[in-house]
Write a protein that holds these residues in place. Structure first.
Motif, short mmCIF file in Angstrom:
data_model
loop_
_atom_site.label_atom_id
_atom_site.label_comp_id
_atom_site.label_asym_id
_atom_site.label_seq_id
_atom_site.Cartn_x
_atom_site.Cartn_y
_atom_site.Cartn_z
N GLY A 210 0.89 -1.26 -0.06
CA GLY A 210 -0.09 0.07 -0.14
C GLY A 210 0.88 1.39 -0.07
O GLY A 210 2.02 1.31 -0.14
N ARG A 211 0.16 2.51 0.13
CA ARG A 211 0.82 3.49 0.05
C ARG A 211 1.57 4.03 1.29
O ARG A 211 1.00 3.83 2.37
CB ARG A 211 -0.44 4.53 0.01
CG ARG A 211 0.27 6.18 -0.44
CD ARG A 211 -1.01 7.10 -0.51
NE ARG A 211 -1.94 6.61 -1.62
CZ ARG A 211 -3.15 7.40 -1.93
NH1 ARG A 211 -3.36 8.22 -1.09
NH2 ARG A 211 -3.95 6.66 -2.75
N PRO A 212 2.86 4.44 1.08
CA PRO A 212 3.67 5.03 2.17
C PRO A 212 3.34 6.18 2.73
O PRO A 212 2.60 7.13 2.07
CB PRO A 212 4.83 4.87 1.52
CG PRO A 212 4.90 5.36 0.37
CD PRO A 212 3.62 4.56 -0.33
N ALA A 213 3.91 6.49 4.03
CA ALA A 213 3.49 7.93 4.42
C ALA A 213 4.50 8.76 3.61
O ALA A 213 5.35 8.60 3.07
CB ALA A 213 4.05 8.02 5.86
N GLY A 214 4.12 10.29 3.66
CA GLY A 214 4.92 10.91 2.74
C GLY A 214 6.10 11.59 3.47
O GLY A 214 6.32 11.51 4.80
N ARG A 215 7.19 11.90 2.66
CA ARG A 215 8.35 12.17 3.09
C ARG A 215 9.16 12.81 2.02
O ARG A 215 8.93 12.51 0.87
CB ARG A 215 9.12 10.90 3.76
CG ARG A 215 9.30 9.73 2.67
CD ARG A 215 10.19 8.73 3.17
NE ARG A 215 10.17 7.56 2.60
CZ ARG A 215 9.48 6.27 2.33
NH1 ARG A 215 8.74 6.14 3.66
NH2 ARG A 215 9.59 5.16 1.91
N ASP A 216 10.01 13.51 2.34
CA ASP A 216 10.99 14.13 1.35
C ASP A 216 12.40 13.57 0.99
O ASP A 216 12.66 13.41 -0.29
CB ASP A 216 11.59 15.49 1.83
CG ASP A 216 10.67 16.53 2.03
OD1 ASP A 216 9.80 16.43 1.12
OD2 ASP A 216 10.25 17.22 3.07
N THR A 217 12.71 12.52 1.69
CA THR A 217 13.80 11.67 1.64
C THR A 217 13.80 10.13 2.13
O THR A 217 12.90 10.07 3.05
CB THR A 217 15.18 12.27 2.00
OG1 THR A 217 14.95 12.27 3.44
CG2 THR A 217 15.62 13.70 1.60
N THR A 218 14.31 9.33 1.44
CA THR A 218 14.28 7.92 1.83
C THR A 218 15.67 7.55 2.07
O THR A 218 16.40 7.23 1.16
CB THR A 218 13.41 7.08 0.63
OG1 THR A 218 12.60 7.60 0.44
CG2 THR A 218 13.26 5.65 1.25
N PRO A 219 16.15 7.02 3.49
CA PRO A 219 17.28 6.38 3.77
C PRO A 219 16.98 4.89 2.94
O PRO A 219 15.98 4.24 3.30
CB PRO A 219 17.62 6.26 4.90
CG PRO A 219 16.03 6.68 5.76
CD PRO A 219 15.26 7.26 4.31
N VAL A 220 18.00 4.32 2.33
CA VAL A 220 18.18 3.00 1.81
C VAL A 220 19.60 2.46 2.05
O VAL A 220 20.41 2.73 1.89
CB VAL A 220 17.89 2.86 0.53
CG1 VAL A 220 18.02 1.26 -0.02
CG2 VAL A 220 16.25 3.30 0.14
N LEU A 221 19.58 1.11 2.89
CA LEU A 221 20.81 0.56 3.11
C LEU A 221 20.82 -0.87 2.35
O LEU A 221 20.03 -1.37 2.17
CB LEU A 221 20.97 0.22 4.76
CG LEU A 221 22.24 -0.31 5.07
CD1 LEU A 221 22.91 1.09 5.25
CD2 LEU A 221 22.04 -0.78 6.68
N ILE A 222 21.93 -1.04 1.65
CA ILE A 222 21.92 -2.42 0.93
C ILE A 222 23.24 -3.22 1.86
O ILE A 222 24.33 -2.36 2.22
CB ILE A 222 22.83 -2.42 -0.33
CG1 ILE A 222 21.75 -1.22 -1.12
CG2 ILE A 222 22.72 -3.68 -1.19
CD1 ILE A 222 20.42 -1.86 -1.60
N ALA A 223 22.87 -4.34 2.17
CA ALA A 223 23.85 -5.13 3.08
C ALA A 223 23.87 -6.73 2.59
O ALA A 223 23.04 -6.89 2.05
CB ALA A 223 23.26 -5.16 4.51
N ASP A 224 25.01 -7.25 3.16
CA ASP A 224 25.04 -8.84 3.28
C ASP A 224 25.34 -9.34 4.48
O ASP A 224 25.41 -8.49 5.39
CB ASP A 224 25.78 -9.18 1.68
CG ASP A 224 27.42 -8.68 2.05
OD1 ASP A 224 27.57 -8.38 3.17
OD2 ASP A 224 28.08 -8.67 1.08
N VAL A 225 25.94 -10.41 4.45
CA VAL A 225 26.15 -11.27 5.56
C VAL A 225 27.45 -10.67 6.20
O VAL A 225 28.00 -11.12 7.36
CB VAL A 225 26.25 -12.78 5.71
CG1 VAL A 225 24.92 -13.47 5.22
CG2 VAL A 225 27.23 -13.07 4.49
N THR A 226 28.48 -9.88 5.43
CA THR A 226 29.46 -9.07 6.01
C THR A 226 29.28 -7.92 6.56
O THR A 226 30.07 -7.24 7.01
CB THR A 226 30.77 -9.30 4.95
OG1 THR A 226 30.21 -8.12 3.83
CG2 THR A 226 30.75 -10.42 4.31
#
Length: 419
Positions: free
Chosen positions: A132-148
């Motif tokens: 569904g629709r997310p809450a409004g915001r100006d920026t989105t933090p995104v993290l890419i990770a693996d098992v290390t």
């Protein structure tokens, strides 16, 4: 090299769930011509529980809060808060092995996993491409990770939700919601992890989508399935008033699709939408369901409200046939397929459909409303999720083969990994 800690399946339940996995006991036998094994699920299942994802394997029950699974159920990434930070680890559902826990700075929740299970995308909010629709915001933090640990960290200008990784792991498909502060529509874009810039997808001819021709969607993402070869993600969308596909925007033709299957090629980064005919998309989104054949050649979309099924060729990306199978049914629709049959569940009824003839076969009733259908790998069982229980049946006749209680069951999602 991935660091792993070998533990018994019983031990790993306590480790992974924090407070311990719930041991759900008791068998609720029903009359059957065959004895029902006491509390033993014959195939490992990935399920949704009211406390998070779960794995049912034999008599074991594993609950994993704050987690997301690969599309084939072979791996699950889980997180847990640890002070101001987050610990993250991966579980191999086939063996019960857990990777070493790594610490991620800040608070994060897993949202999308690469098809090979080696990468996870995390955000600070609980969101997904079909939630569904997310809450409004100006920026989105995104993290890419693996098992290390951390591989990439982004502060994206706008309102984004991760959907899937590209096949080469060099990009992340995201939904960009517009306008960012008060979202009412979205478009699919790809975030290049090297340049750190989100941009348009390709067309089916592998050329970049022209400026101004990116599709903007207002409907409901109902369900997504991954092709068996892991190259293509199919997502069913409903309720698209006034929507125009990229091909319509490029050509200038009008468009007004009420439902379609969004086809996302994870390797070549192109997208194409297969429109569904009337009455798809006219009734509630919850009554629609999507299933892919084991060989990946056919997609079937069902609308239980109208009793209609559509067959899509994944090679041609066209609707080849439609059929009306049964009078309309209210409730949430579920679908699964084996080599020769499509199974459709709604309310307390499960129906079979002969794939070659696309006509209705046997139908049978279960005790409570259906909350998911999963066919066994060898085609000899159909697992049916119900209220706080899973039963398994002969797929040809509906004969009950066994049943086990699963308190807190929300939905049966699919098979868990197999050794």
């Amino acid at each position: 090299m991935m660091a792993e800690t070998r533990t018994s399946r019983r031990t790993v339940m306590a480790v992974l769930a924090g407070a311990g996995a719930a041991a759900l006991t008791g068998c609720d036998p029903l009359r059957s011509r065959r004895p029902a094994p006491a509390d033993t699920v014959p195939d490992a299942l990935l399920v949704e529980l009211d406390g998070g994802l779960g794995v049912l394997r034999g008599g074991d029950r594993l609950t994993i809060p704050h987690s997301v699974a690969t599309a084939d159920g072979r791996a699950v990434y889980a997180t847990a808060p640890e002070g101001a930070d987050t610990v993250c680890w991966r579980i191999d559902t086939a063996t019960g092995h857990a990777s070493a826990r790594v610490t991620l700075p800040g608070h994060w929740l897993p949202q999308a996993v690469s098809t090979d299970g080696t990468r996870v995308a995390l955000t600070s909010n609980a969101e997904s491409a079909t939630s569904g629709r997310p809450a409004g915001r100006d920026t989105t933090p995104v993290l890419i990770a693996d098992v290390t640990g951390v591989r990439h960290r982004f502060e994206l200008r706008g309102n984004f939700v991760p959907e899937a990784f590209t096949g080469d792991l060099a990009g992340l498909f995201v939904l960009e919601w517009l306008p960012a502060r008060a979202p009412d529509r979205y478009r699919v874009r790809v975030l290049d992890l090297a340049t750190r810039t989100p941009g348009p997808l390709n067309t089916r001819t592998k050329t970049p989508v022209p400026p101004g021709a990116e599709e903007e969607m207002r409907g409901d993402g109902r369900q997504a399935v991954l092709a068996p070869d892991r190259t293509t993600l199919y997502t069913l969308y409903t309720h698209q008033p006034g929507h125009q596909h990229t091909r319509d925007l490029v050509s200038g033709r009008p468009g007004n699709a009420h439902a379609f299957v969004h086809t996302l090629n994870l390797v070549d980064r192109w997208a194409y939408c297969v429109d569904l005919p009337h009455p798809f998309g006219e009734a509630a989104a919850s009554g629609h369901a999507l299933a892919i054949s084991p060989d990946g050649r056919l997609l079937h979309v069902v609308d239980v409200t109208s009793g209609t099924v559509a067959e899509i060729s994944t090679e041609e990306l066209v609707v080849r046939r439609t059929a009306t199978l049964a009078p309309g049914t209210t409730g949430t629709g579920h679908a699964a397929a084996d080599r020769s049959r499509l199974f459709v569940g709604a309310g307390t009824t499960v129906r079979t459909v002969d794939i070659d003839r696309l006509d209705a076969g046997a139908a049978w009733s279960v005790r409570e409303p259906v909350t998911g259908l999963v066919a066994s790998p060898d085609g000899t069982r159909l697992h049916v999720g119900q209220t706080d229980a899973v039963s398994w049946h002969d797929p040809a006749t509906g004969e009950l083969l066994g049943r086990t209680t699963v308190p807190g069951l929300v939905r049966v999602r699919g098979l868990a990994g197999r050794v």
